[in-house]
Design a protein around this motif. Sequence first.
Motif, PDB file in Angstrom:
ATOM      1  N   PRO A  19      16.790  -8.494 -13.236  1.00 10.69           N
ATOM      2  CA  PRO A  19      16.081  -7.511 -12.421  1.00 10.69           C
ATOM      3  C   PRO A  19      15.655  -6.308 -13.266  1.00 10.69           C
ATOM      4  O   PRO A  19      16.403  -5.824 -14.119  1.00 10.69           O
ATOM      5  CB  PRO A  19      17.117  -7.101 -11.367  1.00 10.69           C
ATOM      6  CG  PRO A  19      18.162  -8.150 -11.407  1.00 10.69           C
ATOM      7  CD  PRO A  19      18.186  -8.648 -12.816  1.00 10.69           C
ATOM      8  N   THR A  20      14.442  -5.837 -13.032  1.00  9.01           N
ATOM      9  CA  THR A  20      13.940  -4.632 -13.673  1.00  9.01           C
ATOM     10  C   THR A  20      13.688  -3.583 -12.598  1.00  9.01           C
ATOM     11  O   THR A  20      13.998  -3.792 -11.421  1.00  9.01           O
ATOM     12  CB  THR A  20      12.633  -4.921 -14.434  1.00  9.01           C
ATOM     13  OG1 THR A  20      11.607  -5.252 -13.488  1.00  9.01           O
ATOM     14  CG2 THR A  20      12.820  -6.077 -15.412  1.00  9.01           C
ATOM     15  N   ASP A  21      13.115  -2.448 -12.986  1.00  3.40           N
ATOM     16  CA  ASP A  21      12.865  -1.387 -12.013  1.00  3.40           C
ATOM     17  C   ASP A  21      11.868  -1.797 -10.943  1.00  3.40           C
ATOM     18  O   ASP A  21      11.904  -1.281  -9.827  1.00  3.40           O
ATOM     19  CB  ASP A  21      12.357  -0.123 -12.721  1.00  3.40           C
ATOM     20  CG  ASP A  21      13.438   0.552 -13.547  1.00  3.40           C
ATOM     21  OD1 ASP A  21      14.628   0.294 -13.278  1.00  3.40           O
ATOM     22  OD2 ASP A  21      13.094   1.325 -14.456  1.00  3.40           O
ATOM     23  N   ASP A  22      10.958  -2.726 -11.270  1.00  2.00           N
ATOM     24  CA  ASP A  22       9.916  -3.069 -10.298  1.00  2.00           C
ATOM     25  C   ASP A  22       9.672  -4.569 -10.181  1.00  2.00           C
ATOM     26  O   ASP A  22       8.635  -4.993  -9.672  1.00  2.00           O
ATOM     27  CB  ASP A  22       8.603  -2.378 -10.665  1.00  2.00           C
ATOM     28  CG  ASP A  22       8.046  -2.843 -12.014  1.00  2.00           C
ATOM     29  OD1 ASP A  22       8.724  -3.627 -12.713  1.00  2.00           O
ATOM     30  OD2 ASP A  22       6.932  -2.425 -12.360  1.00  2.00           O
ATOM     31  N   GLY A  23      10.618  -5.388 -10.626  1.00  2.00           N
ATOM     32  CA  GLY A  23      10.416  -6.828 -10.525  1.00  2.00           C
ATOM     33  C   GLY A  23      11.631  -7.600 -10.992  1.00  2.00           C
ATOM     34  O   GLY A  23      12.723  -7.042 -11.173  1.00  2.00           O
ATOM     35  N   VAL A  24      11.430  -8.894 -11.199  1.00  2.00           N
ATOM     36  CA  VAL A  24      12.493  -9.785 -11.681  1.00  2.00           C
ATOM     37  C   VAL A  24      11.906 -10.648 -12.780  1.00  2.00           C
ATOM     38  O   VAL A  24      10.836 -11.252 -12.616  1.00  2.00           O
ATOM     39  CB  VAL A  24      13.042 -10.683 -10.553  1.00  2.00           C
ATOM     40  CG1 VAL A  24      14.106 -11.636 -11.101  1.00  2.00           C
ATOM     41  CG2 VAL A  24      13.617  -9.843  -9.422  1.00  2.00           C
ATOM     42  N   LEU A  25      12.600 -10.721 -13.908  1.00  2.00           N
ATOM     43  CA  LEU A  25      12.226 -11.604 -15.000  1.00  2.00           C
ATOM     44  C   LEU A  25      13.163 -12.801 -15.019  1.00  2.00           C
ATOM     45  O   LEU A  25      14.329 -12.703 -14.621  1.00  2.00           O
ATOM     46  CB  LEU A  25      12.307 -10.873 -16.346  1.00  2.00           C
ATOM     47  CG  LEU A  25      11.473  -9.602 -16.503  1.00  2.00           C
ATOM     48  CD1 LEU A  25      11.718  -8.990 -17.880  1.00  2.00           C
ATOM     49  CD2 LEU A  25       9.994  -9.884 -16.293  1.00  2.00           C
ATOM     50  N   SER A  26      12.670 -13.937 -15.494  1.00  2.00           N
ATOM     51  CA  SER A  26      13.519 -15.125 -15.627  1.00  2.00           C
ATOM     52  C   SER A  26      13.386 -15.694 -17.036  1.00  2.00           C
ATOM     53  O   SER A  26      12.333 -15.579 -17.680  1.00  2.00           O
ATOM     54  CB  SER A  26      13.135 -16.192 -14.599  1.00  2.00           C
ATOM     55  OG  SER A  26      11.871 -16.758 -14.891  1.00  2.00           O
ATOM     56  N   ARG A  27      14.461 -16.285 -17.507  1.00  2.00           N
ATOM     57  CA  ARG A  27      14.479 -17.005 -18.777  1.00  2.00           C
ATOM     58  C   ARG A  27      15.222 -18.310 -18.545  1.00  2.00           C
ATOM     59  O   ARG A  27      16.060 -18.412 -17.644  1.00  2.00           O
ATOM     60  CB  ARG A  27      15.174 -16.189 -19.866  1.00  2.00           C
ATOM     61  CG  ARG A  27      14.550 -14.845 -20.150  1.00  2.00           C
ATOM     62  CD  ARG A  27      15.237 -14.146 -21.313  1.00  2.00           C
ATOM     63  NE  ARG A  27      14.964 -14.855 -22.572  1.00  2.00           N
ATOM     64  CZ  ARG A  27      15.425 -14.438 -23.750  1.00  2.00           C
ATOM     65  NH1 ARG A  27      16.182 -13.352 -23.820  1.00  2.00           N
ATOM     66  NH2 ARG A  27      15.134 -15.097 -24.855  1.00  2.00           N
ATOM     67  N   ALA A  28      14.937 -19.313 -19.372  1.00  2.00           N
ATOM     68  CA  ALA A  28      15.588 -20.610 -19.211  1.00  2.00           C
ATOM     69  C   ALA A  28      15.695 -21.316 -20.549  1.00  2.00           C
ATOM     70  O   ALA A  28      14.937 -21.034 -21.488  1.00  2.00           O
ATOM     71  CB  ALA A  28      14.802 -21.478 -18.226  1.00  2.00           C
ATOM     72  N   GLU A  29      16.628 -22.241 -20.641  1.00  2.00           N
ATOM     73  CA  GLU A  29      16.742 -23.078 -21.822  1.00  2.00           C
ATOM     74  C   GLU A  29      15.575 -24.063 -21.881  1.00  2.00           C
ATOM     75  O   GLU A  29      15.159 -24.619 -20.859  1.00  2.00           O
ATOM     76  CB  GLU A  29      18.053 -23.861 -21.797  1.00  2.00           C
ATOM     77  CG  GLU A  29      19.303 -23.009 -21.963  1.00  2.00           C
ATOM     78  CD  GLU A  29      20.561 -23.847 -21.921  1.00  2.00           C
ATOM     79  OE1 GLU A  29      21.413 -23.662 -22.805  1.00  2.00           O
ATOM     80  OE2 GLU A  29      20.683 -24.693 -21.007  1.00  2.00           O
ATOM     81  N   HIS A  30      15.055 -24.298 -23.095  1.00  2.00           N
ATOM     82  CA  HIS A  30      14.037 -25.333 -23.266  1.00  2.00           C
ATOM     83  C   HIS A  30      14.618 -26.709 -22.952  1.00  2.00           C
ATOM     84  O   HIS A  30      13.951 -27.581 -22.406  1.00  2.00           O
ATOM     85  CB  HIS A  30      13.505 -25.323 -24.698  1.00  2.00           C
ATOM     86  CG  HIS A  30      12.665 -24.121 -25.020  1.00  2.00           C
ATOM     87  ND1 HIS A  30      11.448 -23.883 -24.441  1.00  2.00           N
ATOM     88  CD2 HIS A  30      12.879 -23.085 -25.872  1.00  2.00           C
ATOM     89  CE1 HIS A  30      10.924 -22.770 -24.924  1.00  2.00           C
ATOM     90  NE2 HIS A  30      11.777 -22.255 -25.788  1.00  2.00           N
ATOM     91  N   ARG A  31      15.870 -26.895 -23.312  1.00  2.00           N
ATOM     92  CA  ARG A  31      16.627 -28.110 -23.002  1.00  2.00           C
ATOM     93  C   ARG A  31      18.083 -27.704 -22.892  1.00  2.00           C
ATOM     94  O   ARG A  31      18.487 -26.645 -23.398  1.00  2.00           O
ATOM     95  CB  ARG A  31      16.445 -29.160 -24.091  1.00  2.00           C
ATOM     96  CG  ARG A  31      16.871 -28.697 -25.470  1.00  2.00           C
ATOM     97  CD  ARG A  31      16.750 -29.777 -26.522  1.00  2.00           C
ATOM     98  NE  ARG A  31      17.104 -29.297 -27.858  1.00  2.00           N
ATOM     99  CZ  ARG A  31      18.339 -29.134 -28.290  1.00  2.00           C
ATOM    100  NH1 ARG A  31      19.371 -29.411 -27.495  1.00  2.00           N
ATOM    101  NH2 ARG A  31      18.584 -28.683 -29.514  1.00  2.00           N
ATOM    102  N   PRO A  32      18.929 -28.490 -22.228  1.00  2.00           N
ATOM    103  CA  PRO A  32      20.332 -28.115 -22.104  1.00  2.00           C
ATOM    104  C   PRO A  32      20.977 -27.858 -23.460  1.00  2.00           C
ATOM    105  O   PRO A  32      20.938 -28.705 -24.354  1.00  2.00           O
ATOM    106  CB  PRO A  32      20.956 -29.331 -21.409  1.00  2.00           C
ATOM    107  CG  PRO A  32      19.830 -29.927 -20.626  1.00  2.00           C
ATOM    108  CD  PRO A  32      18.610 -29.727 -21.481  1.00  2.00           C
TER     109      PRO A  32
END
Length: 339
Positions: A19-32
């Motif tokens: 969460p940021t001040d005005d939104g939500v960012l997401s990150r993920a693994e390219h592979r497990p």
Amino acid sequence: MNGDWLIRGRDGRLGVYHPTDDGVLSRAEHRPGGGWTAPRRVGGEQKLRPGLGVGQGADGYAHLVSWQPAAGGEAVLTHSTHYRPDLTAMDWTPLGHPNRKGPVTSDPAVAVDHQGRAHVFVVNGGQGLSMVAQREKGGWAPWRDLNGSRVQNGLAAVTGETGLVAVYGAVPGGIVHWTQEKPGKQITITESLEARVRPGTLAALATSEHHTTVFYTDIEGMICAWRPGWAPVALLPAAGPGPVSAVRCRLDGHDCTVLAQRAATGRVAIAGYPTEAESAGAWWAESGPVLPADARVFLAGDADLGMLTAAALSPSTGRLVLTRRKDEPGLALEPWREV
């Protein structure tokens, strides 16, 4: 899983929400177990207010709920579905306000039933509990007032193994438990506990076929566990002031509950014990680097495979560090690494 911003998708990839001040960012693994994607904004360019709830269903889909600013300083709750951590999340869909209109009332909490329907809980303007849930055939049902009085921010929602959705809320002098008698039925207050609860420390976990357990810190600084119908148990002294993260994981062939918390030293403290056997005791072991004061600690586990990941995220800096359990007996962890 509820309240934790770290998830494991159906394909084993981890994802994290920032969460940021005005939104939500997401990150993920390219592979497990592999490298990670760059941060991407969830749901397009829609501006959001602080306050994020995350729930994950048995299908692996994540449901995110936050507040969207409206005219005159008011706000409405809004929902997005994320089908897989490495994919783009759906656009935000407004859910309205528990009092039809008004300002932000509390951080939302989300539980997802066995049909994949999100149930969103929030403290309303009268300090009771309100909810809105997805319909079985699509769309959202009307808001419902679940009653309650002087409910505090920091709800903990959870789905039991039999599909019953439950939510715990702290009130002055105790905790209130709302749940369903049967899957799909109305959610009502079923039991209350007298306890001196430190606000903002609730975390709930499904711990057996018929029970969910809520963890909380009392004002004496003890982490306690309570299952409705049973007396609360003082488990161990809190490692730090913030909430715990709790998951189940198979350790050395045993179903165990693992807790993690940012310790007063700034490092991550982890403890484990046989699930629902609090009398066995638990002890903290600290690990990792010293974290910023705002860092949140999260766990992602697997009750069948013994997989366990611990992560810490600082919302102010976006710094994400994580570790995994080693493939050896006990709770030994690999070296922490920054993502």
